[in-house]
Scaffold this motif. Structure first.
Motif, short mmCIF file in Angstrom:
data_model
loop_
_atom_site.label_atom_id
_atom_site.label_comp_id
_atom_site.label_asym_id
_atom_site.label_seq_id
_atom_site.Cartn_x
_atom_site.Cartn_y
_atom_site.Cartn_z
N ALA A 107 1.20 -1.15 0.21
CA ALA A 107 0.34 0.21 0.20
C ALA A 107 0.90 1.11 0.08
O ALA A 107 0.62 1.92 -0.28
N GLY A 108 2.21 1.23 0.54
CA GLY A 108 2.86 2.79 0.83
C GLY A 108 4.04 2.64 -0.83
O GLY A 108 3.74 3.75 -0.62
N GLU A 109 3.51 1.99 -1.41
CA GLU A 109 4.48 1.56 -2.81
C GLU A 109 3.66 2.81 -3.60
O GLU A 109 2.71 2.38 -4.27
N ALA B 191 14.93 -5.26 -11.28
CA ALA B 191 14.73 -7.08 -11.73
C ALA B 191 15.30 -6.83 -12.87
O ALA B 191 15.70 -8.85 -13.27
N GLU B 192 15.06 -6.63 -14.26
CA GLU B 192 15.06 -6.90 -15.28
C GLU B 192 16.68 -6.32 -15.61
O GLU B 192 17.40 -7.96 -16.38
N ALA C 46 7.09 1.23 -7.58
CA ALA C 46 7.08 -0.30 -8.81
C ALA C 46 7.75 -0.75 -9.66
O ALA C 46 8.55 -1.25 -10.24
N LEU C 47 7.37 0.84 -11.08
CA LEU C 47 8.80 1.08 -11.33
C LEU C 47 9.94 0.55 -12.15
O LEU C 47 10.17 0.07 -12.47
N VAL C 48 10.36 1.53 -10.66
CA VAL C 48 11.52 1.42 -9.88
C VAL C 48 12.29 -0.07 -9.74
O VAL C 48 13.37 -1.38 -10.64
N ALA C 49 11.61 -0.82 -8.86
CA ALA C 49 11.55 -1.91 -8.47
C ALA C 49 11.87 -3.19 -10.03
O ALA C 49 12.76 -4.34 -10.00
#
Length: 116
Positions: A78-80, A92-93, A85-88
């Motif tokens: 909820a805090g994200e 990962a990619e 989310a795009l940076v994470a």
């Protein structure tokens, strides 16, 4: 002047005969407005529909605003924020790509570089 007065009297008599006197009653103004609106054509109908659609759009916007304010988050993050989310996802990619390049034997990498 009598001739002019007689002419004027005949003119008024002809006018009264051509235009019967309307007795105003309770329905005089509503009927008058109905006749006026009937002559206007499509414009009042279009104006009415435009106001109706604008009111409906405003009601839908208010409903969506209330639903957005009242709704609770469904995920555990909820805090994200969206950018977090795009940076994470991007990190990962990059991690998967860098692992794949490190796992590839150097001989395969150099052969692939020669062909391209």
């Amino acid at each position: 002047m009598t001739d002019d007065e007689n002419t004027l009297d005949r003119l008024f008599q002809n006018y009264r005969a051509a235009c019967p006197e309307i007795e105003p009653g309770a329905l005089f103004m509503p009927r008058l407005w109905q006749r006026i609106e009937a002559r206007q054509g499509f414009a009042p109908v279009f104006e009415h529909l435009t106001r109706l659609f604008a009111s409906a759009a405003a009601a839908v916007c208010l409903l969506l605003l209330v639903l957005n304010l009242v709704s609770t988050p469904q995920n555990s993050l909820a805090g994200e924020s969206y950018t977090d989310a795009l940076v994470a996802q991007n990190n990962a990619e990059q991690t998967y790509y860098s692992e794949a390049t490190l796992i590839t034997p150097p001989s395969v990498r150099s052969a692939a570089a020669v062909h391209h």
